[in-house]
Design a protein around this motif. Sequence first.
Motif, short mmCIF file in Angstrom:
data_model
loop_
_atom_site.label_atom_id
_atom_site.label_comp_id
_atom_site.label_asym_id
_atom_site.label_seq_id
_atom_site.Cartn_x
_atom_site.Cartn_y
_atom_site.Cartn_z
N PRO A 1 27.48 45.27 10.29
CA PRO A 1 26.14 44.97 9.76
C PRO A 1 26.06 45.27 8.27
N VAL A 2 25.16 44.57 7.59
CA VAL A 2 25.00 44.69 6.14
C VAL A 2 23.57 45.10 5.81
N LYS A 3 23.42 46.12 4.95
CA LYS A 3 22.09 46.53 4.50
C LYS A 3 21.67 45.65 3.33
N LEU B 1 24.96 55.59 14.38
CA LEU B 1 24.06 56.19 13.40
C LEU B 1 23.95 57.70 13.61
N PRO B 2 24.32 58.51 12.62
CA PRO B 2 24.30 59.96 12.80
C PRO B 2 22.89 60.54 12.93
N ASP C 1 25.67 48.39 20.64
CA ASP C 1 27.10 48.69 20.59
C ASP C 1 27.66 48.66 19.17
N GLN C 2 27.20 47.73 18.34
CA GLN C 2 27.74 47.59 16.98
C GLN C 2 27.15 48.57 16.00
N ARG D 1 20.63 42.14 21.85
CA ARG D 1 20.18 43.53 21.88
C ARG D 1 21.31 44.47 22.30
N MET D 2 22.11 44.03 23.25
CA MET D 2 23.25 44.85 23.66
C MET D 2 24.26 44.97 22.53
#
Length: 202
Positions: free
Chosen positions: A41-43, A192-193, A186-187, A181-182
Motif C-alpha cells: 500500500p502507498v500513503k 500496523l504497530p 492481510d496486506q 476487505r480480507m
Amino acid sequence: RPALALPEELTRESYDAWREEVKVRYRELLRMPPITRQPDPVKISSAQRDGYRVEKWEFYPDDYCAVPFLALIPDGACAETPVPAVLCYLGSNHPKEFAAGEPMPDHPNYATPHHADRNQMGLQVVQNGMAAFVFDNPGIGETSIMTPPEIGQSQMYTRSVLCHGLLDSGLPYVGLTVFQRMQFVDQFLVKLPYVDQKKIAI
C-alpha cells in the motif's frame, strides 16, 4: 438438516472445525479471486486534525484494482500504546470522506450526504480513541466513473454497470467487497504497530 448446520454438541473444538468448513464454503459461494502478491500500500497524504490525524492511502488487492481509503489515527497511538481498529463501510452510496467527517469532493455527481449522526462512523470511532479505516464501497465515491451530469449520479451508473459486469463474469458484488476487505486486513492492518491486533472490528 443443512450440511453446515451448527454442531448439535457445541464445544470449542467442534465450533472451530465447523467455522473452518463454513469459511471454505463461503469463499466458494462468493467466487472470490485467487490471492496474488501485490505492491505494498502507498500513503498519498497526511493531515493533522483535532486529536487525530487523517492519512489517505491506496492498496492493491489484485491485478486490476487500486482501492483508496482513509485512516483516522488517534493521537498517542503507537507500538507502546496500541488502540483498537474498526473497518468502516457504509451500507449506502455515501463516500468515505463523509463517513470520516472530511470535506466532500467538489464534484456534482457525488451523492448528497445524509444523516451525519449515523453515517459519520469513522469520525465517531476515532473520537472515541480507536483507529478508523474508512472505505468507499466498490463503484462509489472515488471508485465511481465520473460521468457527465446529464447521465445522473455517477455512483448509481457505475454500480449498475459494475454489478452487471460482475454477474456476467460469475463474481457477485458481495464477493468482490469481501475479497477486498480480507486483502486489506492481510496486506495492511495486521502489520500496523499502533493497532491492537486482538481488537479489530468491522
